[in-house]
Design an enzyme around this catalytic site. Structure first.
Site, PDB file in Angstrom:
ATOM      1  N   ASP A  73     -22.697 -15.825 -72.797  1.00 14.56           N
ATOM      2  CA  ASP A  73     -23.335 -14.534 -73.076  1.00 14.56           C
ATOM      3  C   ASP A  73     -24.829 -14.718 -73.345  1.00 14.56           C
ATOM      4  O   ASP A  73     -25.242 -15.755 -73.865  1.00 14.56           O
ATOM      5  CB  ASP A  73     -22.639 -13.903 -74.297  1.00 14.56           C
ATOM      6  CG  ASP A  73     -22.886 -12.409 -74.371  1.00 14.56           C
ATOM      7  OD1 ASP A  73     -23.358 -11.834 -73.366  1.00 14.56           O
ATOM      8  OD2 ASP A  73     -22.617 -11.812 -75.425  1.00 14.56           O
ATOM      9  N   ASN A 121     -17.413  -5.499 -67.244  1.00 10.44           N
ATOM     10  CA  ASN A 121     -18.731  -5.664 -66.601  1.00 10.44           C
ATOM     11  C   ASN A 121     -18.776  -4.883 -65.300  1.00 10.44           C
ATOM     12  O   ASN A 121     -19.770  -4.229 -64.973  1.00 10.44           O
ATOM     13  CB  ASN A 121     -19.012  -7.140 -66.256  1.00 10.44           C
ATOM     14  CG  ASN A 121     -19.310  -8.021 -67.465  1.00 10.44           C
ATOM     15  OD1 ASN A 121     -19.078  -9.217 -67.437  1.00 10.44           O
ATOM     16  ND2 ASN A 121     -19.827  -7.428 -68.521  1.00 10.44           N
ATOM     17  N   GLU A 263      -9.556 -22.855 -81.713  1.00  8.84           N
ATOM     18  CA  GLU A 263     -10.673 -22.767 -82.654  1.00  8.84           C
ATOM     19  C   GLU A 263     -11.770 -21.953 -81.964  1.00  8.84           C
ATOM     20  O   GLU A 263     -12.031 -22.149 -80.772  1.00  8.84           O
ATOM     21  CB  GLU A 263     -11.228 -24.159 -82.988  1.00  8.84           C
ATOM     22  CG  GLU A 263     -10.254 -25.099 -83.660  1.00  8.84           C
ATOM     23  CD  GLU A 263      -9.863 -24.663 -85.070  1.00  8.84           C
ATOM     24  OE1 GLU A 263     -10.603 -23.874 -85.690  1.00  8.84           O
ATOM     25  OE2 GLU A 263      -8.801 -25.108 -85.542  1.00  8.84           O
TER      26      GLU A 263
HETATM   27  C1  FPP Z   1     -23.370 -12.336 -69.792  1.00  7.47           C
HETATM   28  O1  FPP Z   1     -24.704 -12.176 -70.179  1.00  7.47           O
HETATM   29  C2  FPP Z   1     -23.319 -13.035 -68.523  1.00  7.47           C
HETATM   30  C3  FPP Z   1     -22.814 -12.556 -67.353  1.00  7.47           C
HETATM   31  C4  FPP Z   1     -22.197 -11.218 -67.219  1.00  7.47           C
HETATM   32  C5  FPP Z   1     -22.893 -13.323 -66.124  1.00  7.47           C
HETATM   33  C6  FPP Z   1     -22.686 -14.802 -66.314  1.00  7.47           C
HETATM   34  C7  FPP Z   1     -22.891 -15.482 -65.048  1.00  7.47           C
HETATM   35  C8  FPP Z   1     -23.383 -16.718 -64.905  1.00  7.47           C
HETATM   36  C9  FPP Z   1     -23.778 -17.549 -66.040  1.00  7.47           C
HETATM   37  C10 FPP Z   1     -23.455 -17.334 -63.527  1.00  7.47           C
HETATM   38  C11 FPP Z   1     -22.150 -17.959 -63.222  1.00  7.47           C
HETATM   39  C12 FPP Z   1     -22.135 -18.536 -61.906  1.00  7.47           C
HETATM   40  C13 FPP Z   1     -21.035 -18.971 -61.272  1.00  7.47           C
HETATM   41  C14 FPP Z   1     -21.188 -19.624 -59.984  1.00  7.47           C
HETATM   42  C15 FPP Z   1     -19.685 -18.819 -61.815  1.00  7.47           C
HETATM   43  P1  FPP Z   1     -25.270 -10.697 -70.210  1.00  7.47           P
HETATM   44  O2  FPP Z   1     -25.727 -10.315 -68.853  1.00  7.47           O
HETATM   45  O3  FPP Z   1     -24.197  -9.821 -70.803  1.00  7.47           O
HETATM   46  O4  FPP Z   1     -26.492 -10.835 -71.145  1.00  7.47           O
HETATM   47  P2  FPP Z   1     -26.715 -10.030 -72.502  1.00  7.47           P
HETATM   48  O5  FPP Z   1     -25.531 -10.339 -73.377  1.00  7.47           O
HETATM   49  O6  FPP Z   1     -27.988 -10.611 -73.021  1.00  7.47           O
HETATM   50  O7  FPP Z   1     -26.818  -8.576 -72.145  1.00  7.47           O
END
Ligand code: FPP
Length: 295
Positions: A73, A121, A263
């Protein structure tokens, strides 16, 4: 947290030496150089590396978790706090995932599961953001399919969730990564996409109801083992440790059934800033809690 404190303590010491030197005009130049200098930062990063190495040695001397799951996150908050575009935050998140995978393999931890996209999402994000996320999964999964680290370590890659809800290009990339790693079993890397813990339980219950209707399972034989067998990730053990970055202390519909005894570890660090030291601290905290409760 401890890491940041250590860094600021060394930084403060170097700064106070510099301030003291600044009192004497004749040595103002070396003083300015010392404070905010490359030297100061090299001392700081060297000490950080030594501390991480020591922590690594300590955690490797104790029983490590077999399965770590991560709620990645804070990509957008990372971007905002660094005045970057939202997409750059997600891109850095993807790069971080590769790094973390490397650290996990180095620790010889067999199972890594990450929450990359929830069913919420899909419903809550603008289509523009979703499209760029889908591009990222497509690129990321195709990169993973070719990654030498994945092949040299025999890492099986799989995606779980309501995959049918994803666009075709992501489904193709998933198939590519899964097919290219299907024969491996030393490590299992699971990406949860279009995933929801409640949806997973609903799907398992529907399957069991169907089996009951078909006479394959009697009512009295329906139990938690039978439900577990019908989950998306039925072939992997429950996570020992769940890490969530970026400050929120909730589970947000992630692996609800599987985390009954896991955990939970929460850190304020945004996912793209998650460091090896942060991972080691999470594991150290897991080991401490297991020791404390004699597990
Ligand atoms: C949450 O942060 C993150 C996501 C919804 C996307 C996570 C994706 C990746 C890390 C890339 C993964 C890649 C592969 C190939 C699996 P947020 O957008 O909710 O950020 P925030 O909490 O600051 O709003």
């Amino acid at each position: 947290m401890g890491d940041k404190m250590g860094r600021s303590t060394i930084g403060n010491t170097v700064d106070s030496i510099a301030k003291w030197l600044l009192k004497f005009r004749i040595i103002s130049k070396p003083a300015r150089y010392l404070s905010n200098s490359k030297l100061a930062w090299s001392i700081v990063s060297r000490t950080d590396r030594i501390r991480t190495k020591r922590l690594g040695t300590r955690i490797k001397n104790e029983k490590l978790p077999e399965h770590i799951s991560i709620i990645m996150d804070g990509n957008r908050r990372f971007a905002w706090s660094h005045s970057l575009e939202r997409e750059i935050g997600h891109l850095r998140g993807k790069e971080k995932l590769k790094q973390v995978m490397e650290w996990i393999l180095d620790l010889n931890i067999k199972y890594l599961t990450v929450y990359a996209l929830s069913t919420e999402n899909i419903n809550a994000r603008e289509s523009e953001e979703l499209d760029s996320l889908y591009d990222l999964y497509e690129i990321g999964l195709n990169e993973i399919a070719e990654d030498s680290l994945i092949h040299s370590n025999n890492v099986k890659v799989q995606a779980v969730g309501r995959i049918e809800e994803l666009p075709e290009r992501v489904k193709v990339a998933i198939k590519n990564a899964e097919n290219k790693t299907a024969s491996y079993s030393d490590y299992i890397f699971t990406v949860c996409l279009a995933y929801g813990g409640r949806e997973e339980i609903v799907d398992a219950v529907k399957e069991i109801a169907g089996d009951h209707a078909d006479g394959k399972i009697k009512l009295e034989n329906i139990n938690s083992i039978e439900i577990s067998k019908r989950l998306y990730s039925a072939d992997i053990p429950d996570p020992d440790l769940v890490i969530r970055t970026s400050g929120e202390e909730r589970i947000s519909n992630f692996l609800l059934w599987q985390i009954a005894y896991s955990e939970l570890y929460f850190t304020d660090v945004h996912w793209p800033s998650f460091s090896k030291n942060d991972l080691y601290e999470a594991i150290e905290s897991y080991q401490y809690r297991r020791r404390k409760y004699g597990k």
